[in-house]
Design an enzyme around this catalytic site. Structure first.
Site: not given
Ligand code: AP5
Length: 215
Positions: A13, A88, A127, A161, A172
């Site tokens: 994402k 979410r 990552r 992270r 997660r």
């Molecule tokens: P990346 O693009 O970073 O993936 P992502 O989907 O953004 O993953 P996140 O881990 O950031 O998502 P998340 O939903 O767990 O975290 P968030 O910050 O929202 O890609 C991942 C890796 O793969 C990278 O190294 C990239 O280079 C590689 N890659 C990407 N595409 C690829 C491909 N096609 N092929 C190969 N490699 C690839 O949330 C973190 C925490 O915050 C949550 O756990 C929760 O505690 C809290 N939180 C955030 N939002 C909310 C909400 N709305 N409600 C409640 N809690 C929340």
């Protein structure tokens, strides 16, 4: 255009949202990034969120919805938005409907990145990002061109992270399955869900998303 990028942790994402920001001048609203900034700044929101995030659980609906409301309020009405990591839960999806309606904004698409969860652990635990400009890298799939130097800003500092360890990633993913995947029917009913193969290369996923947005 306003879109949601939906998918489990590591689905890509953030990677795809950064590209859309660059290529389509859209604004990325990532609740994960907002919460990490709050933790770093030590604000009351950050203090409430820190241990919850480190455990891989979801922060309260009220906190994240307020963050989104504040960020939307700061945008010009014509500015296109990518919601990354929000909503979410069903409660967040319903709150987002209300926040958009009060600003006369319409949700155009929910793009679901379809992925194989086992491969995601590998993606996430490898990552890292530039500590200065946040450009994303990966131990195996995307190293800086010159080892130890950010391709974009030239910084030599990188970070990982605290929630990117295998145990937290599994929590997660369980949270995603239990609380986030069930919001899909809410958007299916509006006929705005589109699916893209998130296991393809970054470039191929980008093409798939472009095909939806230009469709
Ligand atoms: P990346 O693009 O970073 O993936 P992502 O989907 O953004 O993953 P996140 O881990 O950031 O998502 P998340 O939903 O767990 O975290 P968030 O910050 O929202 O890609 C991942 C890796 O793969 C990278 O190294 C990239 O280079 C590689 N890659 C990407 N595409 C690829 C491909 N096609 N092929 C190969 N490699 C690839 O949330 C973190 C925490 O915050 C949550 O756990 C929760 O505690 C809290 N939180 C955030 N939002 C909310 C909400 N709305 N409600 C409640 N809690 C929340």
């Amino acid at each position: 255009m306003n879109i949601i990028l939906l998918g489990p942790p590591g689905a890509g994402k953030g990677t795809q949202a950064s590209r859309l920001v660059e290529q389509r001048a859209m604004v990325q609203l990532s609740t994960g990034d907002m919460l990490r900034a709050a933790v770093k700044a030590g604000t009351p929101v950050g203090l409430a969120a820190k241990s919850v995030m480190e455990a891989g659980e979801l922060v309260s609906d009220a906190i994240v919805t307020q963050l989104i409301d504040e960020n939307l309020a700061a945008l010009a009405p014509e500015q296109g938005v990518i919601f990354d990591g929000y909503p979410r839960t069903l409660a967040q999806a319903e709150s987002l409907d209300a926040l958009l309606a009060k600003r006369d904004r319409r949700l155009d698409y929910v793009v679901e990145l379809e992925v194989d969860e086992d491969a995601l652990v590998d993606r996430i635990t490898g990552r890292f990002t530039c500590a200065q400009c946040s450009t994303p890298y990966h131990d195996r799939y995307k190293q800086p061109v010159s080892a130890g130097t950010c391709d974009v800003c030239g910084s030599h500092e990188f970070k990982r992270r605290p929630d990117d360890n295998e145990e937290t990633v599994r929590t997660r993913m369980a949270e995603y399955r239990a609380k986030t995947a069930p919001i899909l029917p809410h958007y299916e009913a509006k006929k705005i869900v589109r699916r893209v193969d998130g296991m393809a290369s970054v470039e191929a996923v980008a093409k798939g998303i472009d095909a939806v947005l230009d469709g």
